[in-house]
Motif scaffolding. Structure first.
Motif, PDB file in Angstrom:
ATOM      1  N   LYS A   7      53.760  71.520  45.237  1.00 24.68           N
ATOM      2  CA  LYS A   7      54.597  70.446  44.707  1.00 24.68           C
ATOM      3  C   LYS A   7      54.351  69.132  45.443  1.00 24.68           C
ATOM      4  N   LYS A   8      54.184  69.209  46.748  1.00 29.96           N
ATOM      5  CA  LYS A   8      53.883  68.001  47.523  1.00 29.96           C
ATOM      6  C   LYS A   8      52.565  67.392  47.054  1.00 29.96           C
ATOM      7  N   ARG A  11      53.075  65.789  43.663  1.00 26.37           N
ATOM      8  CA  ARG A  11      53.802  64.519  43.794  1.00 26.37           C
ATOM      9  C   ARG A  11      52.860  63.411  44.257  1.00 26.37           C
ATOM     10  N   ARG A  12      51.956  63.740  45.182  1.00 26.59           N
ATOM     11  CA  ARG A  12      50.968  62.743  45.630  1.00 26.59           C
ATOM     12  C   ARG A  12      50.080  62.305  44.469  1.00 26.59           C
ATOM     13  N   GLY A  14      50.807  62.477  41.296  1.00 22.52           N
ATOM     14  CA  GLY A  14      51.621  61.832  40.274  1.00 22.52           C
ATOM     15  C   GLY A  14      52.095  60.448  40.641  1.00 22.52           C
ATOM     16  N   HIS A  15      52.020  60.103  41.908  1.00 21.90           N
ATOM     17  CA  HIS A  15      52.527  58.808  42.369  1.00 21.90           C
ATOM     18  C   HIS A  15      51.886  57.635  41.633  1.00 21.90           C
ATOM     19  N   LYS A  47      53.975  61.925  33.528  1.00 23.52           N
ATOM     20  CA  LYS A  47      55.266  61.297  33.771  1.00 23.52           C
ATOM     21  C   LYS A  47      55.917  60.995  32.432  1.00 23.52           C
ATOM     22  N   SER A  73      59.360  71.067  36.296  1.00 22.74           N
ATOM     23  CA  SER A  73      59.722  69.757  36.807  1.00 22.74           C
ATOM     24  C   SER A  73      59.290  69.677  38.272  1.00 22.74           C
ATOM     25  N   ILE A  74      58.486  68.683  38.585  1.00 28.53           N
ATOM     26  CA  ILE A  74      58.004  68.503  39.947  1.00 28.53           C
ATOM     27  C   ILE A  74      58.895  67.528  40.694  1.00 28.53           C
ATOM     28  N   GLN A  75      59.290  66.451  40.009  1.00 26.66           N
ATOM     29  CA  GLN A  75      60.112  65.438  40.657  1.00 26.66           C
ATOM     30  C   GLN A  75      60.826  64.617  39.597  1.00 26.66           C
ATOM     31  N   LEU A  82      58.483  63.754  36.509  1.00 23.21           N
ATOM     32  CA  LEU A  82      57.110  64.223  36.683  1.00 23.21           C
ATOM     33  C   LEU A  82      57.092  65.708  36.355  1.00 23.21           C
TER      34      LEU A  82
END
Length: 100
Positions: A7-8, A11-12, A14-15, A47, A73-75, A82
């Motif tokens: 997930k981390k 998120r990186r 997807g930023h 996103k 859902s990641i974030q 995301l």
């Protein structure tokens, strides 16, 4: 289900992505669902932007999207969600995971 480390990493990745689907006040229609499905099939990590609604409405819509698309859902931050769904045969030119 993805691990915390995965997930981390997602998120990186997807930023720097831009929202590919924007959900307006009409909510989750068949056309919006079809576009989310197409985007997840092509890109795996996308996103989604909510342009209307309060926090509870956005949470419910996010859960509906993940459930209907068999995605995770990641974030969720503000109006942006995301989400991730691994493709069976990812396209190296389109996949946000393979292009990075």
């Amino acid at each position: 289900m993805t691990s915390t480390t995965d997930k981390k990493h997602l998120r990186r990745l997807g930023h720097k992505l831009k929202p590919v689907v924007i959900i307006a006040s009409k909510g989750l229609t068949n056309a919006v669902n079809a576009e989310i499905d197409r985007a997840l099939s092509d890109h795996e990590l996308i996103k989604v932007k909510f342009s209307a609604g309060d926090r509870a409405t956005k949470k419910i819509l996010g859960e509906q999207i993940c459930r209907s698309q068999n995605a995770e859902s990641i974030q969720a931050v503000g109006n942006i969600l995301l989400i991730f769904r691994r493709a069976n045969k990812p396209n190296p030119r389109l996949s946000n995971l393979l292009r990075q």
